[in-house]
Enzyme design. Sequence first.
Site, PDB file in Angstrom:
ATOM      1  CG  HIS A   6     -35.048  13.729  -8.148  1.00 44.71           C
ATOM      2  ND1 HIS A   6     -36.079  12.912  -7.776  1.00 44.71           N
ATOM      3  CD2 HIS A   6     -34.212  12.954  -8.893  1.00 44.71           C
ATOM      4  CE1 HIS A   6     -35.881  11.694  -8.256  1.00 44.71           C
ATOM      5  NE2 HIS A   6     -34.754  11.694  -8.933  1.00 44.71           N
ATOM      6  CB  SER A  33     -37.732   7.633  -7.028  1.00 40.32           C
ATOM      7  OG  SER A  33     -37.400   8.945  -7.345  1.00 40.32           O
ATOM      8  NE  ARG A  65     -28.605   8.045  -5.972  1.00 39.45           N
ATOM      9  CZ  ARG A  65     -29.632   7.279  -6.296  1.00 39.45           C
ATOM     10  NH1 ARG A  65     -30.769   7.430  -5.672  1.00 39.45           N
ATOM     11  NH2 ARG A  65     -29.513   6.353  -7.220  1.00 39.45           N
ATOM     12  CE  LYS A  93     -44.945  -4.318 -18.850  1.00 40.93           C
ATOM     13  NZ  LYS A  93     -44.137  -5.512 -18.786  1.00 40.93           N
TER      14      LYS A  93
END
Length: 178
Positions: free
Chosen positions: A16, A127, A89, A40
């Site tokens: 990022h 991530s 990517r 969530k």
Amino acid sequence: MIAIYPGSFDPPTNGHLDLIERGSKMFEELAVAVLRNSEKHPMFTVGERVDMLKTLTSHLDNIRVAAFEGLMVEFAKSIGASCVLRGIRAVSDYEYELQMALMNRKIEPALETVFMLPAEKYSYVSSRLVREVAQHGGPVKGLVPELVEQAMLAKLDPAHKLRGLPRIVQPSRRKKKA
Ligand code: PNS
């Protein structure tokens, strides 16, 4: 031209940051936009992610960081962005990105999507995988900035921050024989 770089950033990775650096050279202003409620059970709150990104981009004067909710195109419009920046990517990213870019174009034809490639050394970094590796005690050094690594360690093991401080000697718990 103002561009928006939207994402979940849970957590921000070196991929990022690499893209933000590239984007900051290309656009007059780049707004890093963190989506609220994307998952969530996030590892970091949106506030924590925004704060980390602010710190990590403080050396770049044309970057701002904000949280948003609802449709990304609406938020882009509200800040005057005419371009969306996304990273690709590998080919595997393309299908999802294509779908999203075309859907966004359908909703807001004036908003263009620009794809950029992060450095090859981050082409496998996501991530989700970084989170997974860290959750199982694996190393994430070099995949996320040092600040994020420390924040992840502290999240996963709250005692981490206390390491290095002098140990408090605990009284023996063994019961004395009567
Ligand atoms: O980092 P991510 O999770 O791949 O980012 C996805 C994100 C936040 C860019 C996307 O989910 C998004 O824009 N969500 C906001 C809601 C929206 O506009 N949905 C329509 C997308 S076509």
